[in-house]
Write a protein that holds these residues in place. Structure first.
Motif, PDB file in Angstrom:
ATOM      1  N   GLN A 129      -3.746  -0.748  -7.198  1.00 14.22           N
ATOM      2  CA  GLN A 129      -4.674  -0.805  -6.075  1.00 14.22           C
ATOM      3  C   GLN A 129      -5.598  -2.023  -6.157  1.00 14.22           C
ATOM      4  O   GLN A 129      -5.996  -2.595  -5.135  1.00 14.22           O
ATOM      5  N   HIS A 159       0.973   4.272  -3.000  1.00  9.15           N
ATOM      6  CA  HIS A 159       0.703   5.682  -2.735  1.00  9.15           C
ATOM      7  C   HIS A 159       1.935   6.581  -2.772  1.00  9.15           C
ATOM      8  O   HIS A 159       1.811   7.789  -2.588  1.00  9.15           O
ATOM      9  N   ASN A 185      -0.958   3.851  -9.086  1.00  6.79           N
ATOM     10  CA  ASN A 185      -2.365   3.756  -8.675  1.00  6.79           C
ATOM     11  C   ASN A 185      -3.085   2.545  -9.257  1.00  6.79           C
ATOM     12  O   ASN A 185      -4.010   2.007  -8.639  1.00  6.79           O
ATOM     13  N   ASP A 211       0.825  -1.202   0.000  1.00  3.95           N
ATOM     14  CA  ASP A 211       0.000   0.000   0.000  1.00  3.95           C
ATOM     15  C   ASP A 211       0.866   1.262   0.000  1.00  3.95           C
ATOM     16  O   ASP A 211       0.559   2.231  -0.708  1.00  3.95           O
TER      17      ASP A 211
END
Length: 208
Positions: A144, A135, A141, A131
């Motif tokens: 995700q 970020h 992105n 994670d």
């Protein structure tokens, strides 16, 4: 062997400069690797993994090599100044990792159907690392979806609901608590978890 006093000094300097060494052990590499995790100086104090300007992770095959590579390859890295200050500060101290991600052990346990606390914790801590990677740069992105997978999310949420927060809030009560078991499709969880690992490792370029 690094003595206790040096370990404490290294921990203090890591906190001071928001820079830590982590050990990464995956069944996809013959030997563990060493990487750098740090907190950036931006407004959000974004937590990041140290990378080269080409986007791949900075890695070392040993703790001794890590310090040497950080110095010799510093101009090729996307590294805020506090990492260079940290490296100077620990120059005379033998390096040691602060965090250990042993994914080989986690996968072995899961494939055996073992869902003990340390296994689920190791799983969740790596998802947190992934994670951070997502970020730290907008170009990540699209990754995700790998940790938004239903089974990945279910196991991660179980860790926080039934292990992390109960243990954090009352260790004594937690130690005597018969927590609910994680009822999940383990073979499918292993498959999805390996997909997350492989996506993470696409940014690892190992040099011998």
């Amino acid at each position: 062997m690094i003595n206790g006093q040096d370990i404490k000094k290294l921990e203090d300097l890591s906190e001071q400069f928001s820079t830590w060494i982590f050990k990464y052990h995956s069944e996809n590499f013959a030997k563990p690797l060493f990487l750098i995790w740090y907190r950036d100086n931006d407004f959000n104090k974004t937590e990041k993994i140290l990378t080269y300007k080409n986007g791949s992770f900075f890695t070392a095959n040993s703790l001794i090599e890590l310090k040497e590579k950080l110095y010799t390859e510093r101009n090729e890295l996307i590294a805020p100044n506090h990492i260079h200050l940290w490296l100077t500060a620990i120059k005379e101290i033998k390096a040691v990792e602060s965090i250990n991600y042993n994914l080989a052990s986690v996968i072995t346990d899961l494939e055996k159907g073992i869902l003990e606390e340390k296994t689920i914790e190791g799983f969740a801590e790596f998802i947190n690392l992934f994670d951070d990677f997502i970020h730290q740069d907008k170009k990540n992105n699209h990754l995700q979806i790998y940790i938004d997978n239903g089974l990945i999310r279910e196991a991660w949420e179980y860790y926080y609901e039934f292990i992390f927060w109960p243990r954090f809030n009352d260790q004594e009560k937690y130690d005597s608590w018969d927590r609910p078991k994680l009822e999940i499709n383990i073979p499918k969880l292993v498959e999805e978890f390996k997909n997350v690992i492989l996506k993470f490792e696409e940014s690892i370029k190992v040099t011998i």
